[in-house]
Design a protein around this motif. Structure first.
Motif, mmCIF file in Angstrom:
data_model
loop_
_atom_site.group_PDB
_atom_site.id
_atom_site.type_symbol
_atom_site.label_atom_id
_atom_site.label_comp_id
_atom_site.label_asym_id
_atom_site.label_seq_id
_atom_site.Cartn_x
_atom_site.Cartn_y
_atom_site.Cartn_z
ATOM 1 N N CYS A 57 0.842 -1.202 0.000
ATOM 2 C CA CYS A 57 0.000 0.000 0.000
ATOM 3 C C CYS A 57 0.876 1.250 0.000
ATOM 4 O O CYS A 57 0.646 2.188 -0.769
ATOM 5 C CB CYS A 57 -0.928 0.016 1.212
ATOM 6 S SG CYS A 57 -2.163 -1.298 1.249
ATOM 7 N N GLU A 58 1.900 1.246 0.852
ATOM 8 C CA GLU A 58 2.804 2.393 0.951
ATOM 9 C C GLU A 58 3.495 2.666 -0.383
ATOM 10 O O GLU A 58 3.696 3.825 -0.751
ATOM 11 C CB GLU A 58 3.837 2.171 2.060
ATOM 12 C CG GLU A 58 4.844 3.286 2.220
ATOM 13 C CD GLU A 58 4.272 4.641 2.632
ATOM 14 O OE1 GLU A 58 4.923 5.658 2.343
ATOM 15 O OE2 GLU A 58 3.183 4.683 3.245
ATOM 16 N N VAL A 124 -0.730 -2.717 -7.602
ATOM 17 C CA VAL A 124 0.590 -3.331 -7.655
ATOM 18 C C VAL A 124 0.439 -4.572 -8.514
ATOM 19 O O VAL A 124 -0.438 -5.408 -8.254
ATOM 20 C CB VAL A 124 1.097 -3.709 -6.244
ATOM 21 C CG1 VAL A 124 2.374 -4.523 -6.327
ATOM 22 C CG2 VAL A 124 1.309 -2.446 -5.407
ATOM 23 N N LEU A 125 1.281 -4.667 -9.542
ATOM 24 C CA LEU A 125 1.236 -5.805 -10.452
ATOM 25 C C LEU A 125 2.482 -6.661 -10.272
ATOM 26 O O LEU A 125 3.595 -6.128 -10.155
ATOM 27 C CB LEU A 125 1.168 -5.328 -11.901
ATOM 28 C CG LEU A 125 0.000 -4.413 -12.262
ATOM 29 C CD1 LEU A 125 0.197 -3.827 -13.640
ATOM 30 C CD2 LEU A 125 -1.311 -5.171 -12.175
ATOM 31 N N LYS A 126 2.294 -7.961 -10.240
ATOM 32 C CA LYS A 126 3.393 -8.928 -10.221
ATOM 33 C C LYS A 126 3.189 -9.823 -11.430
ATOM 34 O O LYS A 126 2.128 -10.435 -11.566
ATOM 35 C CB LYS A 126 3.372 -9.734 -8.922
ATOM 36 C CG LYS A 126 4.477 -10.765 -8.835
ATOM 37 C CD LYS A 126 4.445 -11.484 -7.497
ATOM 38 C CE LYS A 126 3.945 -12.896 -7.683
ATOM 39 N NZ LYS A 126 4.049 -13.686 -6.444
ATOM 40 N N GLU A 127 4.180 -9.853 -12.309
ATOM 41 C CA GLU A 127 4.083 -10.618 -13.556
ATOM 42 C C GLU A 127 2.823 -10.228 -14.340
ATOM 43 O O GLU A 127 2.140 -11.072 -14.912
ATOM 44 C CB GLU A 127 4.136 -12.117 -13.283
ATOM 45 C CG GLU A 127 5.451 -12.544 -12.653
ATOM 46 C CD GLU A 127 5.490 -14.013 -12.245
ATOM 47 O OE1 GLU A 127 4.455 -14.712 -12.338
ATOM 48 O OE2 GLU A 127 6.563 -14.448 -11.821
ATOM 49 N N GLY A 128 2.499 -8.934 -14.312
ATOM 50 C CA GLY A 128 1.373 -8.416 -15.069
ATOM 51 C C GLY A 128 0.006 -8.631 -14.451
ATOM 52 O O GLY A 128 -0.999 -8.170 -14.991
ATOM 53 N N ALA A 131 -1.529 -7.771 -7.631
ATOM 54 C CA ALA A 131 -1.235 -8.280 -6.294
ATOM 55 C C ALA A 131 -2.020 -7.450 -5.271
ATOM 56 O O ALA A 131 -2.346 -7.928 -4.197
ATOM 57 C CB ALA A 131 0.263 -8.202 -6.001
ATOM 58 N N LEU A 132 -2.319 -6.197 -5.632
ATOM 59 C CA LEU A 132 -3.052 -5.275 -4.766
ATOM 60 C C LEU A 132 -3.801 -4.284 -5.639
ATOM 61 O O LEU A 132 -3.262 -3.804 -6.633
ATOM 62 C CB LEU A 132 -2.063 -4.504 -3.868
ATOM 63 C CG LEU A 132 -2.585 -3.220 -3.198
ATOM 64 C CD1 LEU A 132 -3.605 -3.523 -2.124
ATOM 65 C CD2 LEU A 132 -1.440 -2.403 -2.633
ATOM 66 N N VAL A 133 -5.026 -3.973 -5.253
ATOM 67 C CA VAL A 133 -5.749 -2.823 -5.801
ATOM 68 C C VAL A 133 -6.256 -2.011 -4.603
ATOM 69 O O VAL A 133 -6.676 -2.586 -3.594
ATOM 70 C CB VAL A 133 -6.905 -3.215 -6.757
ATOM 71 C CG1 VAL A 133 -6.365 -3.839 -8.024
ATOM 72 C CG2 VAL A 133 -7.898 -4.131 -6.094
ATOM 73 N N ILE A 134 -6.171 -0.698 -4.713
ATOM 74 C CA ILE A 134 -6.498 0.167 -3.572
ATOM 75 C C ILE A 134 -6.955 1.530 -4.064
ATOM 76 O O ILE A 134 -6.580 1.961 -5.154
ATOM 77 C CB ILE A 134 -5.263 0.308 -2.636
ATOM 78 C CG1 ILE A 134 -5.641 1.003 -1.333
ATOM 79 C CG2 ILE A 134 -4.107 0.996 -3.340
ATOM 80 C CD1 ILE A 134 -4.551 0.948 -0.270
#
Length: 143
Positions: A57-58, A124-128, A131-134
């Motif tokens: 998040c940060e 935040v995207l990991k391998e497209g 991983a997080l939406v906020i």
């Protein structure tokens, strides 16, 4: 890294961006490679290191601060006069774990500005894949 250090006041060990990929009219994209020697992994969790969700998040908040700082620069104002402050966190959804060795892409998009509050979406995207939406809001406070 130098560009990040010139743009926002965050410093290691509480800096969670490695590179500014682009700053667009409506947002910014940054990158980070998660390193196994980062201090949070000593306790989260020994033998099974997982990047704490709050630090993902940060990373979004810091990318949002990069975007807003670049807008201030465009206006010809000094970055020394403002401090990015988190004012709201909306719904955060964690979709997959991030571990040491992962490269993540942090994308933020501006939604609207109300008074001095800037409402944004982040992911935040990991391998497209997310991983997080906020959703969150930042204020750029003058000293």
């Amino acid at each position: 890294m130098d560009e990040i250090l010139k743009t926002i006041p965050h410093r290691p060990p509480f800096l969670f961006l490695d590179e500014i990929v682009e700053v667009r009219e409506d947002g910014a994209t940054c990158k980070r490679t998660i390193r196994s020697d980062e201090p949070q992994f000593e306790g989260h969790y020994p033998g099974n290191p997982i990047m704490p969700g709050v630090l993902l998040c940060e990373a979004c908040f810091q990318a949002g601060a990069i975007y807003l700082a670049k807008q201030i620069e465009k206006e010809g104002r000094s970055l020394n006069d403002v401090t990015p402050v988190l004012s709201r966190i909306g719904e955060a959804k964690f979709k997959q774990m991030v571990k040491p060795g992962d490269e993540i892409t942090i994308e933020v998009t501006m939604k609207e500005t109300v008074s001095k509050f800037h409402f944004m979406k982040g992911k935040v995207l990991k391998e497209g894949k997310p991983a997080l939406v906020i959703e969150f809001a930042l204020a750029m406070l003058e000293e």
